[in-house]
Design a protein around this motif. Sequence first.
Motif: not given
Length: 532
Positions: A188-199
Amino acid sequence: MGRQDSGPHGSGRQDFDAVVIGTGAGGAPLLARLAQAGLRVLALEAGEAHPPEAMPTDERAQAGLFWRDERLSAGANPLPFGNNNSGCGVGGSTLHYTAYVPRPQPDDFHLRRTFGVGEDWPLAFSKLEGYFDELEGFLGVSGPATYPWGPPRRQGYAHPPLPLNGAAQLMQRGAEAVGLRTSPAPNAALSRPQEQEGYGLRPACTNRGFCQAGCSVGAKASMDVTFLPLATRHGAEIRAGCFVTDLERRGDRVTGVVYRQGGQERRVRAGAVFLAAGAIETPRLLLRLGLANSSGQVGRNFMAHVGTQLWGQVEEEVRPHKGIPGALISEDTHRPEGADFAGGYLVQSIGVMPVTYASQFARGTGTWGAALTSHMRGYRHTAGINVLGDCLPQPGNFLELSDEPDGRGLPKPRIHFSWGENERRMNAHATRLMTDLWTAAGASGLWTLERSAHVIGTARMGRDPRRSVVRPDGRAHDLENLYISDNSTFPSALSVNPALTIMALSLRTADGFLAARRKGESACDRGALEQT
């Protein structure tokens, strides 16, 4: 936020549809789910907030992420609670977990049916499968396109796997030599960027490797950068530095929560309470208050995974502190052929920070002083693997309240834990396999650290109220509106790391609660709140 009301001790008093105690893997997902449904919800967290930008690359500084109140240990395999794996902070233990999130397999849920020992779960894998899918997408789990073990996936992992660090490359080499299949691990760690709702935007993992010291960029899917921002965006309130001391009751209902914050006692009224304080603090509170224990099972059935590590050194430079700690996995040992034990285990590569490794080597081998200093000169050439194996509940493994008070004047918990014959046989099998694998990888100077990992099972779920504490939906058998949502409800340990399953159960509990509420069957409707 709820309506302000006058209360005792000069503190304001508020009404909430639900109060969640704990903000880790068990509390944060359901907090977000309830807030999204429009409920007035409050989370109380004993620790403080630790924003990602405040996470230093420093092992000593990580101490603030761990539960520091003393816990007492007993038994033949006592757990080392000097640096236990319970969390303390907004985000709970996910602040310092290594983000290892393999799914359990379907047969993990019915050990007794298969082997005649242990305890079966009152729900099947299929009841959680949809939640695993949801979580792997929302958290941004990185993993292989095709995972070799378990039932076929309805969807792939959200992101490609993270790079294999030095230990993972060595494990891959050794496993191939001994005929063991491997795969990049789900993390549970990103290998590429991700938009996170609320964050907002979570960047990709920098391979800094200090996951247990807290992620400094927000790439690791701890609750403080995933579910908790989502919860507050939908109106939830989170109060840090709040230690819960009492649950107010009327009949078979909890009516309020009493907690200490900043040296003052405060109260809130609650339509429902979700206890998500972990497998030690949850039973500790219930035992102290004499709640939810008509079965006598609160504090019983304590389990901890077989987690033995094998270490060695190689000629090439490994740099064991770099990369995601658990980059490679094998589940070929899930049900080993010809095994003389019930259940199974997984094998994983492990990274390690220097101070942690020094303390483990000293403790595991009795090496100190100049000899320890000499050994640590080879740290950059050090690599390890470990296992994560099932554990059976035993009558002699339990949590009790001691007669020794802590700094708050409350009894310290004492945990009795000993491996049974099943754990000893599993450990022997795993140690032989790891030794063959690491020798084939070219490691020398091998040494083992026999250890147990995680804390599990002290308020287990079940359908029979005489043998369990909560129902399959997490609601206490004895109380209409008290729910437990953490690893204490596990009937068996499972042969994988618990974080993903804790989150799945959390979402399932929230959905069940909301469905009952919509049907008017829940004991936490607004009319009931007004009667307290």
